[in-house]
Design a protein around this motif. Structure first.
Motif, PDB file in Angstrom:
ATOM      1  N   ILE A 197       0.822  -1.213   0.000  1.00  0.00           N
ATOM      2  CA  ILE A 197       0.000   0.000   0.000  1.00  0.00           C
ATOM      3  C   ILE A 197       0.859   1.268   0.000  1.00  0.00           C
ATOM      4  CG2 ILE A 197      -1.696   1.337   1.313  1.00  0.00           C
ATOM      5  CD1 ILE A 197      -2.913  -1.357   2.187  1.00  0.00           C
ATOM      6  N   PRO A 198       1.782   1.458   0.966  1.00  0.00           N
ATOM      7  CA  PRO A 198       2.576   2.698   0.944  1.00  0.00           C
ATOM      8  C   PRO A 198       3.514   2.797  -0.251  1.00  0.00           C
ATOM      9  CG  PRO A 198       3.389   1.212   2.637  1.00  0.00           C
ATOM     10  CD  PRO A 198       2.094   0.641   2.146  1.00  0.00           C
ATOM     11  N   VAL A 199       4.055   1.655  -0.704  1.00  0.00           N
ATOM     12  CA  VAL A 199       4.945   1.694  -1.862  1.00  0.00           C
ATOM     13  C   VAL A 199       4.178   2.160  -3.099  1.00  0.00           C
ATOM     14  CG1 VAL A 199       6.237   0.236  -3.464  1.00  0.00           C
ATOM     15  CG2 VAL A 199       6.621   0.018  -1.015  1.00  0.00           C
ATOM     16  N   SER A 200       2.995   1.601  -3.311  1.00  0.00           N
ATOM     17  CA  SER A 200       2.188   1.987  -4.472  1.00  0.00           C
ATOM     18  C   SER A 200       1.721   3.435  -4.370  1.00  0.00           C
ATOM     19  CB  SER A 200       0.969   1.060  -4.597  1.00  0.00           C
ATOM     20  OG  SER A 200       1.360  -0.283  -4.700  1.00  0.00           O
ATOM     21  N   TRP A 201       1.305   3.839  -3.171  1.00  0.00           N
ATOM     22  CA  TRP A 201       0.780   5.185  -2.962  1.00  0.00           C
ATOM     23  C   TRP A 201       1.873   6.229  -3.194  1.00  0.00           C
ATOM     24  CZ3 TRP A 201      -2.527   6.530   1.992  1.00  0.00           C
ATOM     25  CH2 TRP A 201      -3.204   7.732   1.767  1.00  0.00           C
ATOM     26  N   ASN A 202       3.049   5.988  -2.661  1.00  0.00           N
ATOM     27  CA  ASN A 202       4.140   6.941  -2.847  1.00  0.00           C
ATOM     28  C   ASN A 202       4.637   6.946  -4.288  1.00  0.00           C
ATOM     29  OD1 ASN A 202       5.319   8.316  -0.179  1.00  0.00           O
ATOM     30  ND2 ASN A 202       4.496   6.314   0.388  1.00  0.00           N
ATOM     31  N   PHE A 203       4.635   5.791  -4.937  1.00  0.00           N
ATOM     32  CA  PHE A 203       5.030   5.748  -6.341  1.00  0.00           C
ATOM     33  C   PHE A 203       4.037   6.537  -7.196  1.00  0.00           C
ATOM     34  CE2 PHE A 203       5.141   3.731 -10.577  1.00  0.00           C
ATOM     35  CZ  PHE A 203       6.469   3.971 -10.891  1.00  0.00           C
ATOM     36  N   TYR A 204       2.760   6.449  -6.851  1.00  0.00           N
ATOM     37  CA  TYR A 204       1.741   7.248  -7.547  1.00  0.00           C
ATOM     38  C   TYR A 204       2.024   8.743  -7.372  1.00  0.00           C
ATOM     39  CZ  TYR A 204      -2.814   9.366  -8.542  1.00  0.00           C
ATOM     40  OH  TYR A 204      -3.830  10.165  -9.036  1.00  0.00           O
ATOM     41  N   SER A 205       2.380   9.152  -6.149  1.00  0.00           N
ATOM     42  CA  SER A 205       2.674  10.565  -5.892  1.00  0.00           C
ATOM     43  C   SER A 205       3.885  11.024  -6.688  1.00  0.00           C
ATOM     44  CB  SER A 205       2.913  10.791  -4.399  1.00  0.00           C
ATOM     45  OG  SER A 205       1.765  10.452  -3.642  1.00  0.00           O
ATOM     46  N   VAL A 206       4.876  10.146  -6.836  1.00  0.00           N
ATOM     47  CA  VAL A 206       6.071  10.493  -7.601  1.00  0.00           C
ATOM     48  C   VAL A 206       5.730  10.670  -9.070  1.00  0.00           C
ATOM     49  CG1 VAL A 206       8.288   9.614  -8.424  1.00  0.00           C
ATOM     50  CG2 VAL A 206       7.708   9.461  -6.004  1.00  0.00           C
ATOM     51  N   THR A 207       4.990   9.736  -9.633  1.00  0.00           N
ATOM     52  CA  THR A 207       4.672   9.790 -11.063  1.00  0.00           C
ATOM     53  C   THR A 207       3.793  10.988 -11.403  1.00  0.00           C
ATOM     54  OG1 THR A 207       2.809   8.267 -10.705  1.00  0.00           O
ATOM     55  CG2 THR A 207       4.930   7.315 -11.392  1.00  0.00           C
ATOM     56  N   HIS A 208       3.027  11.487 -10.434  1.00  0.00           N
ATOM     57  CA  HIS A 208       2.185  12.661 -10.662  1.00  0.00           C
ATOM     58  C   HIS A 208       2.843  13.947 -10.150  1.00  0.00           C
ATOM     59  CE1 HIS A 208      -0.747   9.475 -11.348  1.00  0.00           C
ATOM     60  NE2 HIS A 208      -1.545  10.374 -11.899  1.00  0.00           N
ATOM     61  N   ASN A 209       4.129  13.855  -9.756  1.00  0.00           N
ATOM     62  CA  ASN A 209       4.919  15.007  -9.338  1.00  0.00           C
ATOM     63  C   ASN A 209       4.183  15.862  -8.293  1.00  0.00           C
ATOM     64  OD1 ASN A 209       7.362  16.423  -9.482  1.00  0.00           O
ATOM     65  ND2 ASN A 209       6.508  17.939 -10.901  1.00  0.00           N
ATOM     66  N   GLN A 210       3.638  15.195  -7.303  1.00  0.00           N
ATOM     67  CA  GLN A 210       2.885  15.906  -6.275  1.00  0.00           C
ATOM     68  C   GLN A 210       3.828  16.677  -5.355  1.00  0.00           C
ATOM     69  OE1 GLN A 210       0.174  13.269  -4.270  1.00  0.00           O
ATOM     70  NE2 GLN A 210      -1.045  12.903  -6.107  1.00  0.00           N
ATOM     71  N   SER A 211       3.364  17.831  -4.895  1.00  0.00           N
ATOM     72  CA  SER A 211       4.179  18.736  -4.079  1.00  0.00           C
ATOM     73  C   SER A 211       3.936  18.495  -2.599  1.00  0.00           C
ATOM     74  CB  SER A 211       3.857  20.185  -4.431  1.00  0.00           C
ATOM     75  OG  SER A 211       2.485  20.463  -4.164  1.00  0.00           O
ATOM     76  N   ILE A 212       4.831  19.035  -1.777  1.00  0.00           N
ATOM     77  CA  ILE A 212       4.718  19.003  -0.321  1.00  0.00           C
ATOM     78  C   ILE A 212       5.005  20.410   0.190  1.00  0.00           C
ATOM     79  CG2 ILE A 212       5.566  17.996   1.829  1.00  0.00           C
ATOM     80  CD1 ILE A 212       6.497  15.582   0.246  1.00  0.00           C
ATOM     81  N   ALA A 213       4.106  20.962   0.985  1.00  0.00           N
ATOM     82  CA  ALA A 213       4.246  22.340   1.470  1.00  0.00           C
ATOM     83  C   ALA A 213       5.165  22.383   2.690  1.00  0.00           C
ATOM     84  CB  ALA A 213       2.873  22.913   1.803  1.00  0.00           C
ATOM     85  N   PHE A 214       6.462  22.245   2.447  1.00  0.00           N
ATOM     86  CA  PHE A 214       7.434  22.287   3.540  1.00  0.00           C
ATOM     87  C   PHE A 214       7.466  23.673   4.178  1.00  0.00           C
ATOM     88  CE2 PHE A 214       9.229  18.839   0.906  1.00  0.00           C
ATOM     89  CZ  PHE A 214       9.368  17.856   1.866  1.00  0.00           C
ATOM     90  N   PRO A 215       7.647  23.740   5.500  1.00  0.00           N
ATOM     91  CA  PRO A 215       7.800  25.048   6.157  1.00  0.00           C
ATOM     92  C   PRO A 215       9.166  25.653   5.817  1.00  0.00           C
ATOM     93  CG  PRO A 215       8.085  23.279   7.738  1.00  0.00           C
ATOM     94  CD  PRO A 215       7.627  22.631   6.465  1.00  0.00           C
ATOM     95  N   PRO A 216       9.341  26.960   6.027  1.00  0.00           N
ATOM     96  CA  PRO A 216      10.606  27.615   5.679  1.00  0.00           C
ATOM     97  C   PRO A 216      11.827  27.027   6.384  1.00  0.00           C
ATOM     98  CG  PRO A 216       8.886  29.247   6.067  1.00  0.00           C
ATOM     99  CD  PRO A 216       8.318  27.929   6.469  1.00  0.00           C
ATOM    100  N   SER A 217      11.648  26.494   7.583  1.00  0.00           N
ATOM    101  CA  SER A 217      12.789  25.954   8.332  1.00  0.00           C
ATOM    102  C   SER A 217      13.395  24.727   7.679  1.00  0.00           C
ATOM    103  CB  SER A 217      12.355  25.615   9.762  1.00  0.00           C
ATOM    104  OG  SER A 217      11.327  24.637   9.749  1.00  0.00           O
ATOM    105  N   TYR A 218      12.681  24.120   6.744  1.00  0.00           N
ATOM    106  CA  TYR A 218      13.191  22.932   6.060  1.00  0.00           C
ATOM    107  C   TYR A 218      14.080  23.304   4.869  1.00  0.00           C
ATOM    108  CZ  TYR A 218      10.370  19.506   8.603  1.00  0.00           C
ATOM    109  OH  TYR A 218       9.830  18.691   9.571  1.00  0.00           O
ATOM    110  N   TYR A 219      14.047  24.557   4.437  1.00  0.00           N
ATOM    111  CA  TYR A 219      14.834  25.026   3.285  1.00  0.00           C
ATOM    112  C   TYR A 219      14.516  24.238   2.009  1.00  0.00           C
ATOM    113  CZ  TYR A 219      17.546  27.105   7.073  1.00  0.00           C
ATOM    114  OH  TYR A 219      17.927  27.808   8.197  1.00  0.00           O
ATOM    115  N   MET A 220      13.283  23.779   1.906  1.00  0.00           N
ATOM    116  CA  MET A 220      12.860  22.978   0.762  1.00  0.00           C
ATOM    117  C   MET A 220      11.788  23.717  -0.019  1.00  0.00           C
ATOM    118  SD  MET A 220      14.156  19.827   0.282  1.00  0.00           S
ATOM    119  CE  MET A 220      12.803  18.895  -0.424  1.00  0.00           C
TER     120      MET A 220
END
Length: 209
Positions: free
Chosen positions: A142-165
């Motif tokens: 389940i997590p492997v497939s779900w994360n692979f789906y997120s990668v293939t769809h280039n999904q973003s993550i709203a990192f806070p400024p302290s992460y420098y990302m």
């Protein structure tokens, strides 16, 4: 003993699958982000795992680290996507279920090779071990497939400024943890199938017992 060759193979495959499941948890390269701005992320590559995010920086922005900067995820971080939280929980469950499957299989094999032929000490433990292996494999799938789906769809993550990302990469690709997890799934499911295929030999002695 002659009827338990597949179960011995199940134990070997289950052991390797459980190890790979554990390894995938510790690998930070679940998602590999390529970024355009290399002011802080000097290499232009960041690694997003299920426990932390890391990148190489020559600005020495992290005390104690000379080049690599890592920031661990907290249970209170609301920006962490659901698939990463799911991976954290499901992989822990998979590791525990796989360990129970190994314990049940070891107990059954021990009885087989010690000549203990009573059905209640062999067959149920192979069956229980098989179910644990399959359940563990599904928990990894389940997590492997779900994360692979997120990668293939280039999904973003709203990192806070302290992460420098940045919140979105220029592009991203699947990291090493995903193929390791896929191999773990295959081995655990095969192990479970082999364990469930055990059939007690129908001899006069076993029928009377």
């Amino acid at each position: 003993v002659s009827t338990s060759h597949l179960q011995l193979a199940a134990f070997a495959l289950g052991t390797v699958g459980w190890i790979l499941c554990t390894v995938s948890m510790g690998i930070v390269e679940w998602r590999v982000w390529h970024v355009d701005n290399t002011t802080i992320i000097s290499s232009g590559v960041a690694w997003v795992g299920i426990w932390k995010v890391c990148f190489i920086s020559y600005l020495h922005i992290s005390p104690g680290y000379r080049e690599q900067f890592c920031h661990k995820f907290s249970g209170h971080d609301s920006f962490v996507p659901h698939e990463i939280y799911a991976a954290q929980g499901l992989l822990l469950i998979a590791m525990f279920m796989g360990l129970l499957g190994l314990a049940a299989t070891i107990f059954a094999l021990r009885n087989v090779y010690m000549g203990i032929t009573h059905k209640t000490f062999i067959a149920p433990f192979f069956l229980v071990g098989g179910f644990f292996y399959i359940f563990a494999g599904l928990c990894v799938l389940i997590p492997v497939s779900w994360n692979f789906y997120s990668v293939t769809h280039n999904q973003s993550i709203a990192f806070p400024p302290s992460y420098y990302m940045p919140s979105s990469p220029a592009e991203q690709e699947a990291g090493a943890a995903i193929p390791v997890g896929i191999v773990a799934v295959i081995l655990l499911l095969l192990s479970g199938t082999f364990s469930l295929s055990f059939r007690f030999p129908m001899t006069a002695n076993t029928i009377t017992k």
